[in-house]
Design a protein around this motif. Structure first.
Motif, PDB file in Angstrom:
ATOM      1  N   LEU A 194      -1.076  11.159   6.794  1.00  0.00           N
ATOM      2  CA  LEU A 194      -0.138  10.264   6.124  1.00  0.00           C
ATOM      3  C   LEU A 194      -0.277  10.455   4.610  1.00  0.00           C
ATOM      4  CD1 LEU A 194       1.881   7.911   5.906  1.00  0.00           C
ATOM      5  CD2 LEU A 194      -0.064   6.336   6.173  1.00  0.00           C
ATOM      6  N   PHE A 195       0.846  10.689   3.933  1.00  0.00           N
ATOM      7  CA  PHE A 195       0.881  10.864   2.484  1.00  0.00           C
ATOM      8  C   PHE A 195       1.708   9.731   1.868  1.00  0.00           C
ATOM      9  CE2 PHE A 195       0.169  14.936   4.389  1.00  0.00           C
ATOM     10  CZ  PHE A 195      -0.742  15.572   3.567  1.00  0.00           C
ATOM     11  N   VAL A 196       1.179   9.088   0.859  1.00  0.00           N
ATOM     12  CA  VAL A 196       1.886   7.989   0.177  1.00  0.00           C
ATOM     13  C   VAL A 196       1.904   8.266  -1.318  1.00  0.00           C
ATOM     14  CG1 VAL A 196       1.932   5.522  -0.332  1.00  0.00           C
ATOM     15  CG2 VAL A 196       1.224   6.317   1.945  1.00  0.00           C
ATOM     16  N   GLU A 197       3.115   8.279  -1.885  1.00  0.00           N
ATOM     17  CA  GLU A 197       3.280   8.456  -3.338  1.00  0.00           C
ATOM     18  C   GLU A 197       3.869   7.172  -3.911  1.00  0.00           C
ATOM     19  OE1 GLU A 197       4.986  12.149  -5.451  1.00  0.00           O
ATOM     20  OE2 GLU A 197       6.615  10.663  -5.559  1.00  0.00           O
ATOM     21  N   VAL A 198       3.227   6.643  -4.942  1.00  0.00           N
ATOM     22  CA  VAL A 198       3.657   5.387  -5.568  1.00  0.00           C
ATOM     23  C   VAL A 198       3.947   5.650  -7.041  1.00  0.00           C
ATOM     24  CG1 VAL A 198       3.026   3.000  -6.086  1.00  0.00           C
ATOM     25  CG2 VAL A 198       2.248   4.060  -3.956  1.00  0.00           C
ATOM     26  N   LYS A 199       4.968   4.992  -7.559  1.00  0.00           N
ATOM     27  CA  LYS A 199       5.370   5.201  -8.946  1.00  0.00           C
ATOM     28  C   LYS A 199       5.739   3.869  -9.586  1.00  0.00           C
ATOM     29  CE  LYS A 199       8.805   7.883 -11.611  1.00  0.00           C
ATOM     30  NZ  LYS A 199       9.958   8.807 -11.501  1.00  0.00           N
ATOM     31  N   ASN A 200       5.409   3.723 -10.869  1.00  0.00           N
ATOM     32  CA  ASN A 200       5.889   2.565 -11.635  1.00  0.00           C
ATOM     33  C   ASN A 200       5.811   2.877 -13.121  1.00  0.00           C
ATOM     34  OD1 ASN A 200       3.189   2.169 -12.483  1.00  0.00           O
ATOM     35  ND2 ASN A 200       3.454  -0.043 -12.484  1.00  0.00           N
ATOM     36  N   GLN A 201       6.338   1.984 -13.928  1.00  0.00           N
ATOM     37  CA  GLN A 201       6.160   2.067 -15.375  1.00  0.00           C
ATOM     38  C   GLN A 201       5.432   0.817 -15.809  1.00  0.00           C
ATOM     39  OE1 GLN A 201       9.364   3.416 -17.757  1.00  0.00           O
ATOM     40  NE2 GLN A 201       8.489   2.706 -19.683  1.00  0.00           N
ATOM     41  N   GLY A 202       4.223   1.003 -16.322  1.00  0.00           N
ATOM     42  CA  GLY A 202       3.430  -0.156 -16.702  1.00  0.00           C
ATOM     43  C   GLY A 202       2.195   0.249 -17.473  1.00  0.00           C
ATOM     44  N   ASN A 203       1.244  -0.712 -17.626  1.00  0.00           N
ATOM     45  CA  ASN A 203       0.045  -0.452 -18.421  1.00  0.00           C
ATOM     46  C   ASN A 203      -1.218  -0.359 -17.584  1.00  0.00           C
ATOM     47  OD1 ASN A 203       0.121  -3.121 -17.759  1.00  0.00           O
ATOM     48  ND2 ASN A 203       0.085  -3.893 -19.851  1.00  0.00           N
ATOM     49  N   THR A 204      -1.065  -0.135 -16.271  1.00  0.00           N
ATOM     50  CA  THR A 204      -2.220   0.179 -15.422  1.00  0.00           C
ATOM     51  C   THR A 204      -1.761   1.081 -14.289  1.00  0.00           C
ATOM     52  OG1 THR A 204      -4.124  -0.744 -14.247  1.00  0.00           O
ATOM     53  CG2 THR A 204      -2.005  -1.816 -13.878  1.00  0.00           C
ATOM     54  N   GLY A 205      -2.691   1.853 -13.746  1.00  0.00           N
ATOM     55  CA  GLY A 205      -2.349   2.882 -12.766  1.00  0.00           C
ATOM     56  C   GLY A 205      -2.029   2.340 -11.386  1.00  0.00           C
ATOM     57  N   VAL A 206      -1.539   3.238 -10.523  1.00  0.00           N
ATOM     58  CA  VAL A 206      -1.119   2.848  -9.170  1.00  0.00           C
ATOM     59  C   VAL A 206      -1.927   3.589  -8.101  1.00  0.00           C
ATOM     60  CG1 VAL A 206       1.219   2.120  -9.785  1.00  0.00           C
ATOM     61  CG2 VAL A 206       0.767   4.537  -9.338  1.00  0.00           C
ATOM     62  N   GLU A 207      -3.122   4.056  -8.456  1.00  0.00           N
ATOM     63  CA  GLU A 207      -3.955   4.750  -7.483  1.00  0.00           C
ATOM     64  C   GLU A 207      -4.303   3.860  -6.286  1.00  0.00           C
ATOM     65  OE1 GLU A 207      -4.346   4.604 -10.795  1.00  0.00           O
ATOM     66  OE2 GLU A 207      -5.768   6.136 -11.500  1.00  0.00           O
ATOM     67  N   MET A 208      -4.674   2.609  -6.577  1.00  0.00           N
ATOM     68  CA  MET A 208      -5.068   1.705  -5.489  1.00  0.00           C
ATOM     69  C   MET A 208      -3.889   1.372  -4.581  1.00  0.00           C
ATOM     70  SD  MET A 208      -8.230   1.491  -5.702  1.00  0.00           S
ATOM     71  CE  MET A 208      -8.295   0.430  -4.263  1.00  0.00           C
ATOM     72  N   GLU A 209      -2.696   1.322  -5.148  1.00  0.00           N
ATOM     73  CA  GLU A 209      -1.515   1.056  -4.325  1.00  0.00           C
ATOM     74  C   GLU A 209      -1.289   2.206  -3.344  1.00  0.00           C
ATOM     75  OE1 GLU A 209      -1.575  -1.918  -7.236  1.00  0.00           O
ATOM     76  OE2 GLU A 209      -1.863   0.231  -7.474  1.00  0.00           O
ATOM     77  N   ALA A 210      -1.449   3.448  -3.817  1.00  0.00           N
ATOM     78  CA  ALA A 210      -1.285   4.600  -2.928  1.00  0.00           C
ATOM     79  C   ALA A 210      -2.342   4.609  -1.839  1.00  0.00           C
ATOM     80  CB  ALA A 210      -1.344   5.891  -3.737  1.00  0.00           C
ATOM     81  N   LEU A 211      -3.592   4.335  -2.214  1.00  0.00           N
ATOM     82  CA  LEU A 211      -4.698   4.322  -1.247  1.00  0.00           C
ATOM     83  C   LEU A 211      -4.548   3.171  -0.252  1.00  0.00           C
ATOM     84  CD1 LEU A 211      -7.563   5.135  -3.748  1.00  0.00           C
ATOM     85  CD2 LEU A 211      -6.916   6.561  -1.796  1.00  0.00           C
TER      86      LEU A 211
END
Length: 368
Positions: free
Chosen positions: A304-321
């Motif tokens: 399973l592969f999950v790619e998450v994207k946003n525009q903000g001031n903190t990353g989205v690594e945890m959202e993908a994981l």
């Protein structure tokens, strides 16, 4: 690792006379042992509030014991016998008033009479002197405020290298870009280290955990000062199962419905709910989530592969994981009637972009 020599001087008529037991000197030692990783050689004295006595002990700490850090407590108020700052000014080559300014600022948050305090700091040869107030509670409060600057100050005057306990307190040292200091007492020599094969371990700043404050209490990191950028992260994970279970999913014969489509929906929901699941994650407005599942027929597994994207001031690594984890758990839930020995593994961040730390690509993925 250097041994740090520390002088502790309690200035108090009553403690010196034995009217009460000195708790302030002990409080200083406890704080320093908590903040400093190096072995400590402690020199401890209790003396009367007399200028001549205090001056003599302060000089001896530096000139005879060669202490790197000398900390006093007591005698910093406006009373007639409060003469510790005067003794400091007498023995120091340079005064560092910023220490006292910060301590008064911190103490004024608790008690208005802190404005009467005259504590200061100074330097004599390779020794740093710091005045602290008399109360143990105020000692911890003030020492916690000023200690982040103490190791670097002692670096600058040629003292021993203090290695801080980053689990207890965070200290500041500017990044060394072109030189490192080889320190001996009273002497400092500078040598280049760019591309040097041997760089002293002491100048390598260990990475610290940002979700714990100086008191080891959990905290959600303040990201308000960070620049808003486009951020993207991709994570993956694998679930391996028996051939029977694998075929039931591929051939869409599972009684609970379309397994892979449900897992993708669950992965999207998991990414969106990350801040509800992981305590220190910030709630984010995600701009896009894309999920893909690949079959591995030889291993009877699904990736399973999950790619998450946003525009903000903190990353989205945890959202993908989180999306990967919830998606794979959903597959397990829907197929467990056929195979309870399924194995979820290889959950990892594949890549991320955006933010101050820049781009990241997981180079170990090819080894798996």
């Amino acid at each position: 690792m250097d041994t740090i020599k520390v002088g502790i001087l309690t200035c108090s008529d009553r403690a010196s006379a034995g009217t009460y037991q000195d708790e302030s000197g002990k409080a200083i030692e406890e704080c320093l042992r908590r903040y400093i990783r190096n072995p400590l050689d402690i020199f401890y004295i209790v003396c009367r509030d007399e200028l001549e006595q205090i001056t003599k002990h302060l000089c001896a700490f530096s000139d005879e014991q060669h202490c790197d850090l000398i900390v006093t407590t007591g005698g910093t108020g406006p009373a007639k016998r409060d003469v510790t700052p005067e003794a400091m000014e007498h023995v120091c080559d340079k005064m560092l008033p910023g220490f006292g300014e910060l301590m008064r600022q911190i103490s004024l948050l608790s008690v208005p009479t802190a404005i009467l305090s005259r504590q200061t700091a100074g330097v004599r040869d390779c020794s740093l002197y710091v005045n602290l107030p008399g109360k143990p509670s105020s000692i911890q409060e003030c020492l916690e405020a000023v200690f982040p600057a103490i190791p670097y100050c002692i670096d600058l005057i040629g003292g021993a290298y203090i290695e801080a306990n980053e689990d207890a307190i965070t200290v500041f040292r500017p990044k060394q870009k072109s030189t490192f200091a080889i320190k001996e007492r009273g002497k400092m020599e500078v040598a280049p280290f760019i591309n040097s094969p041997t760089i002293p371990q002491t100048i390598q700043t260990p990475k610290k955990l940002t979700h714990l404050n100086a008191n080891l209490h959990p905290t959600m990191v303040d990201v308000s000062h960070k620049e808003s950028t486009i951020r993207k992260a991709t994570a993956c994970g694998k679930i391996t199962m028996s051939q029977e279970a694998f075929l039931s999913v591929v051939e869409e014969k599972n009684k609970k419905g379309p397994v892979l489509q449900t897992a993708i929906i669950a992965a999207i929901m998991g990414a969106k709910k990350t801040s509800d699941l992981i305590p220190m994650c910030h709630p984010l407005l995600l701009s896009g989530i894309e999920c893909n599942i690949k079959e591995d027929k030889e291993s009877c597994a699904f990736w399973l592969f999950v790619e998450v994207k946003n525009q903000g001031n903190t990353g989205v690594e945890m959202e993908a994981l989180s999306g990967v984890s919830i998606g794979l758990l959903t597959i397990y839930d829907m197929v467990k009637a056929i195979d309870k020995e399924m194995c979820i593994s290889d959950i990892m961040l594949l890549q991320k972009s955006g933010g101050k730390s820049g781009d990241f690509v997981n180079t170990h993925i090819q080894e798996r």
